[in-house]
Write a protein that holds these residues in place. Sequence first.
Motif, PDB file in Angstrom:
ATOM      1  N   LYS A  21      -5.619  -6.241   3.598  1.00 23.48           N
ATOM      2  CA  LYS A  21      -4.276  -6.245   4.190  1.00 23.48           C
ATOM      3  C   LYS A  21      -3.724  -4.869   4.515  1.00 23.48           C
ATOM      4  O   LYS A  21      -2.664  -4.760   5.107  1.00 23.48           O
ATOM      5  N   GLY A  54      -5.288 -13.117   8.645  1.00 22.56           N
ATOM      6  CA  GLY A  54      -4.182 -12.571   7.861  1.00 22.56           C
ATOM      7  C   GLY A  54      -2.971 -12.277   8.740  1.00 22.56           C
ATOM      8  O   GLY A  54      -1.830 -12.356   8.276  1.00 22.56           O
ATOM      9  N   PHE A  60      -0.185  -9.498   6.914  1.00 21.03           N
ATOM     10  CA  PHE A  60      -0.052  -8.126   7.398  1.00 21.03           C
ATOM     11  C   PHE A  60       0.292  -8.191   8.873  1.00 21.03           C
ATOM     12  O   PHE A  60       0.194  -9.248   9.493  1.00 21.03           O
TER      13      PHE A  60
END
Length: 185
Positions: A21, A54, A60
Amino acid sequence: MKLVILDRDGTINEDSLEYIKSEAEWKPLPGALEAIARLNHAGWHVVVASNQSGLGRGLFDVAALNAMHAKMHKLLATAGGRIEAIFYCPHAPDQACRCRKPQPGLFEQIGERYGIDLKGVPTVGDTARDLIAGASVGCEPHLVLTGKGEALRGQPLPDNFPPGTRVHENLLAFADHLVRRDSVA
């Protein structure tokens, strides 16, 4: 054009069940940067095709992803290597997009960008979905036993892997194989 398509997480850098991340979490696998440099020095153009769900999951943002890639590019330059382009799918699995591996969308984008047929282009990843995506457009599949691929060490490949999948200890072993094979051809 000599082109190689690499997965990112688990192939070039450490993977995590919690996702990579941030720039701080992005750590190259041993020998991976040297492998890319070796490919470059042998005349290979290296691009990345990576699922980055993600982003779609809100873990993120694009700025964090860009920071990870800036770190990768900087470390690669220090090792004498270069990745020409990074193609990524930002969607979560439930978004049913065409670019999320095992769908072939990222590979189709690469073929369009470079104006080439991907038949026979080596693609490397640590999961079946990485290789299925590439094989569906004619790429030559190579599995590395890093990242999620470690679970397959010492076992026969499951039936969901594309026929003809070659297995390598890691990205450096793949690079050695490809450079050796290329020099004989």
